[in-house]
Design a protein around this motif. Sequence first.
Motif, PDB file in Angstrom:
ATOM      1  N   ARG A   1      -2.234   4.301  -3.485  1.00  0.00           N
ATOM      2  CA  ARG A   1      -2.899   3.060  -3.906  1.00  0.00           C
ATOM      3  C   ARG A   1      -3.092   2.147  -2.704  1.00  0.00           C
ATOM      4  NH1 ARG A   1       2.632   1.071  -6.115  1.00  0.00           N
ATOM      5  NH2 ARG A   1       3.366  -0.072  -4.289  1.00  0.00           N
ATOM      6  N   THR A   2      -4.009   1.223  -2.845  1.00  0.00           N
ATOM      7  CA  THR A   2      -4.100   0.137  -1.875  1.00  0.00           C
ATOM      8  C   THR A   2      -3.058  -0.918  -2.268  1.00  0.00           C
ATOM      9  OG1 THR A   2      -5.664  -1.205  -3.132  1.00  0.00           O
ATOM     10  CG2 THR A   2      -6.612   0.507  -1.716  1.00  0.00           C
TER      11      THR A   2
ATOM     12  N   LEU B   1      -5.801   5.995  -5.277  1.00  0.00           N
ATOM     13  CA  LEU B   1      -6.346   7.053  -4.423  1.00  0.00           C
ATOM     14  C   LEU B   1      -5.864   8.380  -4.974  1.00  0.00           C
ATOM     15  CD1 LEU B   1      -5.208   5.447  -1.075  1.00  0.00           C
ATOM     16  CD2 LEU B   1      -7.533   5.443  -1.932  1.00  0.00           C
TER      17      LEU B   1
ATOM     18  N   GLU C   1       0.855  -1.187   0.000  1.00  0.00           N
ATOM     19  CA  GLU C   1       0.000   0.000   0.000  1.00  0.00           C
ATOM     20  C   GLU C   1       0.892   1.240   0.000  1.00  0.00           C
ATOM     21  OE1 GLU C   1       0.193  -2.240   2.419  1.00  0.00           O
ATOM     22  OE2 GLU C   1       0.268  -1.308   4.405  1.00  0.00           O
TER      23      GLU C   1
END
Lengths: 291, 291
Positions: free
Chosen positions: A266-267, A161, A128
């Motif tokens: 980002r995840t 994100l 992540e």
Amino acid sequence: MQTVYELNDQEQSAVLELTQSSDSSSDVAIQADQVSIVNAAVKLIPAARERIPDFYELIRRLREDHTSPGRIILQRLPKARDPKTLIALIGSLLGMPTKYDGEGDFIIEIKEQSSNLGERPSFKNAKEFYLHTDLSYAPTPPRFLLMHSIANAQGDGGASLFCGIEDTLTQLSALDIEELRKPQFIFPAPPHYAGTREVQFSILTQNATSGAWRLRFRRDNLRVLSRSGIEALTQLIRAFDKVSEQVFLPTDSLILLDNATQLHGRTAFAGTVAPSSLGQQRHLNRLYVNL
Amino acid sequence: MSQIIDLSHPIHQKPSCSFGAVDNMPSLSFQEGEAHGVSFITSRIDNLHSNICTHIDFPGHISALGAKFPKPIGMYAVDRFVGTVAVLDVSTKVSKLDTYFDKLGQLAVDVRDERAILNFLGCLSSLAINRDELKECLRLCGRPLTAVVGVLFYTGRSVLWRYNKFESWQYAYFFSPYLTHDACQHLVEARLSFVGVDSFQLEDPIINFNGLELPLALNQSARQFVKERLGSIERFSNHLALLGHDILIYENLRLPPEIRNRLINFHGVPLNMRLEGMNDNALVRPYCTVA
């Protein structure tokens, strides 16, 4: 919010033809040298302006209009024979593709290449990645970045994100903003970076004429010289959490981001720890562009 | 005949047992010592974070409490860190998680198995210690709270201490008992000087997650579960409840099983650091004497 632009059939064909002509105009024997890919893409700008005018105008606005949303997602891109030609073409429409010493070539593959414990999140692992701007440790970070989704399966994690600075500022007090404008933040570079080991800057800057805000930010290893500064930083991180948006970049989409006004993250995603459900791991290509 | 027991994990030039992306590995170098005519050598440690290995959390560790408790750690009276302490055995709580971890302490749950991940996350609430359980632990030590300066929680997690970084969700050391609101209140009412734990922290381990980690990125219902739990922890956390009343917290203690359910003479004085603004954490080498 981002602008989402879906290519119509005509634009899709035009982009595909342009990238194919770029393919053939660059010497296939030296395609590993990305300079040739970028040079070929730059030569296509006049043709692209003529054949995909709406698309070109959208990108021009991102470059020239500081009131534009700061990020554009392009969908329904054609599958180019060499995907690098496609990101090089779109990047050339926006500005000058750029590479930085120690940061690899123009076009970088973002996909898991290692899975070491304790490694910082980066383009080469599946961890992540908190919201950040790219090359926060460089004296002059790239103004724009493009990420082209080559393979990304929903259900494998790897959601993106995004967060814009203007939305974030609405969540902060004037005192916190003042702290974040002080050049009291130390941004250390990763070991591979060829430039200065660390730089000291403010997180926020405001253009005196236009009033437009810019930021540089990366959370891990960031240091602050004052207690009031670190407290403002914690408020900034809370604000990011409140206003960030999660977006999935499907295969054959591409995002153009203003790296001075937009954060991205980002995840975690499927890789070594949990193999991809489709057998093809998440893979994005990235390109930096300056004006 | 009394025995002296070292309750600390030593500091090495290796990463402390943790999960952050922050580089917290101390770096040792040597310089010429201050002398004329004689050669002295003195070492310096760079990148020495104040919350690695065995350390104390002070109120300033919480951003919101920094202004309320501004005094540097060296300003605390020495007697705040010395006295009779009860070692409470809460290791049976930890055993409820045994089925989720392998013998090496690694999470043994398929991260794609949504039900299994949800079961694991749900099971974490069984780590909570309520007021009645706290009172029962104290009864086994045979001394009321008013007669001790602090309590230490024996979880048995010390054996998993490693000089390495892990994923926050992957290693059992980061999952240990925590206090309910009424149990915290019980300690606050007793006006304890400090508490301590032989694991990563005294807190609901849900805070090890921020929503972007792989098990949550792959399972939306697990992500939603964590999001809701984090919302309630935001309003109440052990750190906030205890540090908000200036009850200090020792973390990463090394507690041997022979001192559980016993009273010990505890000594855990940090260095006399009075740097302005340093009110957050302190490295410490606590020890105890037992009859």
